[in-house]
Enzyme design. Structure first.
Site, short mmCIF file in Angstrom:
data_model
loop_
_atom_site.label_atom_id
_atom_site.label_comp_id
_atom_site.label_asym_id
_atom_site.label_seq_id
_atom_site.Cartn_x
_atom_site.Cartn_y
_atom_site.Cartn_z
N CYS A 22 -2.17 -9.98 0.87
CA CYS A 22 -2.77 -8.66 1.14
C CYS A 22 -2.98 -7.84 -0.14
CB CYS A 22 -1.91 -7.88 2.12
SG CYS A 22 -0.16 -7.74 1.69
N HIS A 44 -2.60 -0.61 0.71
CA HIS A 44 -2.13 -0.94 -0.64
C HIS A 44 -3.06 -0.31 -1.68
CE1 HIS A 44 0.77 -3.41 1.17
NE2 HIS A 44 0.35 -4.61 0.85
#
Length: 346
Positions: free
Chosen positions: A150, A243
């Site tokens: 990710c 993120h």
């Protein structure tokens, strides 16, 4: 006509996201869900502690949870989405491939194996042809393909735009990663509230290696990894999703911030795939963007947001952000499933 799909590890955090995204999907229909032996035999509603902010789809709630073994998965399932822990995936996924199942997997095992496609459809769809190499070498009728970590998937599309236009020499990245990336039980509240954790085990290595494979060239037999230098520092912060990453990219050719921003903003999406956003990379002029709370859900959480593009001595610096459980996990696996369907591998 829809394609029957199954979800391996369906009760976990990514498994739940897969169910949320697949239930309204026009091309896929959930026909099987699997989990551990403790959950097998229960209805999905009974087995899963549902934590998504939308209700359990009724079409899945009453499905019987099956053991994660090819014996218990119906033969009419054409595609499996795997969200298994890597240790379990390493042991179980090859058994499914041997039995003829095609797996689009979010698990980290096998990502850097030379015959396993590691794919972002907008970036390197041609790597999917490694499936034939994999089948020849392993004697499988099925196949395993992977989406990247990710954190890797957040920075690679902007880097792909820069590499295509200017060439990459070196990439340094420092991440500010959301707690959902560790799973529901991965980071306790006592660890992360009023805190930041300057280490995520194995994450730096994944970013440094997976990015080179993703940006490598497939020559028909193997992927020749990109040879740019890479260094990552990964940090956990108390945001729920999204993120955020600070990236320094040294380029082979001279580049201005304006040229870099244009290359990223114009980088093409995969228009023929249902889950690919209309604009893959959204570039902000504001220096304080992107931000997780404001920008993680753009284009159903499948877009990459970029901002703060600045000139450095050897290239550019920028910030990038993606929703880690949508673009970075469940959505990435589904997008790879759409590519498998589009390219006739099912």
């Amino acid at each position: 006509m829809t394609t029957n799909v199954g979800i391996l590890g369906a009760t976990g955090a990514v498994g739940q996201r897969l169910i949320q995204l697949l239930d309204p999907h026009p091309q896929f229909e959930i026909a099987a869900v699997t989990a551990s032996e403790d959950s097998a035999g229960k209805t999905y509603r009974e087995a899963a502690k549902w934590r998504i902010d939308t209700p359990i789809p009724q079409s899945v709630a009453d499905l019987e949870v099956r053991q994660t073994d090819p014996t218990y998965v119906p033969n009419d399932v054409d595609l499996l989405f795997s969200s298994l822990p890597s240790g379990v995936g390493e042991a179980v996924e090859p058994k499914f491939a041997e039995e003829g199942y095609v797996l689009s997997s979010n698990s980290s095992n096998f990502r850097t194996d030379p015959d396993v496609p590691l794919t972002i459809p907008e970036v390197n769809p041609e790597h999917l042809d490694l499936i034939e190499v994999q089948r020849d070498e392993r004697g499988w009728d099925g196949a395993i393909i992977k989406n990247p970590n990710c954190s890797t998937i957040t920075m690679v599309p902007p880097l792909a735009a820069l590499d295509d236009a200017f060439g990459l020499e070196r990439v340094d990245v420092s991440t500010l990663q959301a707690v959902s990336g560790a799973g529901y039980s991965g980071v306790t509240s006592m660890e992360i509230i009023d805190n930041a954790i300057p280490h995520i085990g194995g994450e730096e290595e994944k970013m440094e290696t997976e990015s080179k494979k993703l940006l490598g060239e497939f020559d028909g037999a193997q992927v020749r990894w990109n040879n740019f230098a890479a260094a990552a520092s990964c940090n956990r912060i108390p945001t729920l999703d999204g993120h955020l990453e600070n990236v320094w990219a040294d380029t082979s050719a001279d580049v201005t911030p304006e040229e870099a921003a244009e290359a990223m903003a114009s980088y093409p999406s995969a228009d023929d795939l249902y889950s690919s956003p209309e604009q893959l990379i959204r570039v902000f002029e504001e220096p304080d963007r992107p931000q997780p709370r404001l920008d993680r859900n753009r284009d159903n959480g499948m877009a990459i947001a970029v901002g703060g593009v600045q000139e450095t001595t050897n290239g550019v610096q920028f910030n990038c952000l993606a929703h880690n459980t949508l673009r970075g996990a469940a959505g990435a696996s589904i997008l790879n499933g759409e590519l498998l369907l589009e390219e006739g591998h099912l």
